[in-house]
Design an enzyme around this catalytic site. Structure first.
Site, PDB file in Angstrom:
ATOM      1  CG  ASP A 169      -2.006  -1.043   1.156  1.00  0.00           C
ATOM      2  OD1 ASP A 169      -2.470  -1.336   0.034  1.00  0.00           O
ATOM      3  OD2 ASP A 169      -2.400  -1.546   2.213  1.00  0.00           O
ATOM      4  CG  ASP A 189      -6.529  -1.552  -1.976  1.00  0.00           C
ATOM      5  OD1 ASP A 189      -6.757  -2.764  -2.142  1.00  0.00           O
ATOM      6  OD2 ASP A 189      -5.641  -1.118  -1.225  1.00  0.00           O
TER       7      ASP A 189
END
Length: 189
Positions: free
Chosen positions: A139, A157
């Site tokens: 991330d 995402d």
């Protein structure tokens, strides 16, 4: 006299609809592939350029960072003993298979739904690659306001979220499962 083209494909003039035939809407897999390329490419760049937890402010409310998420969304189950890696891997494989079958079964006029499913599929496969190969999901997109931080996320995402919003919008817009083109055809009678 107007003929209902939604029920009689033999009467449809050649070229009037994008007839995808046996492949359904699998032609939208180009979008899934694009999501995977952008996702894995951006994760590779961040992993090569950043040290873990390094933060690079870009705007007052946005920064790049490098974080490893061993859990699911918002680090759900990240502190578990390791079983969650394979649990989420199996879930991603099952969901990806369902999405592929769903894409294949879509009608030629269901392009909004095909785009949404392709986005979710691309995001799921991008994160699946990380989970299987690395053991965690990379991330790196970090939004914040002063000292309040939204959980970091990635392009996969974002694609999953956008696809999910599109799916929800389709359900609200067409609660009976009719697409806009079917409604238009039926209303023109």
């Amino acid at each position: 006299m107007t003929k209902d083209l939604s029920t009689d494909n033999k009467s449809t003039p050649k070229g009037a609809l994008n007839n995808t035939g046996k492949l359904g809407q699998l032609s939208w897999l180009w979008l899934s592939i694009l999501v995977i390329i952008l996702d894995l490419g951006s994760k590779a760049w961040v992993s090569a350029e950043f040290t873990y937890a390094q933060v690079l402010p870009v705007w007052p409310v946005f920064s790049f960072t490098l974080l490893h998420n061993t859990g699911a969304a918002f680090s759900f189950l990240a502190d578990a003993s390791g079983w969650q890696r394979w649990f989420f891997t199996i879930i991603a494989i099952v969901i990806s298979t369902v999405l592929l079958v769903w894409l294949k079964r879509l009608k030629p006029h269901e392009t909004w739904l095909a785009c949404a499913l392709a986005l979710v599929l691309g995001g799921a496969l991008g994160n699946l690659y990380d989970r299987v190969v690395l053991g965690y999901v990379v991330d790196f997109l970090l939004f914040h306001w002063e000292n309040s931080y939204f959980p970091a996320f990635n392009i996969a995402d974002s694609a999953i979220t956008l696809g999910g919003i599109m799916l929800a919008w389709d359900m609200v817009r067409n609660p009976e499962g009719k697409t806009a083109s079917q409604s238009d055809l039926n209303d023109s009678k």
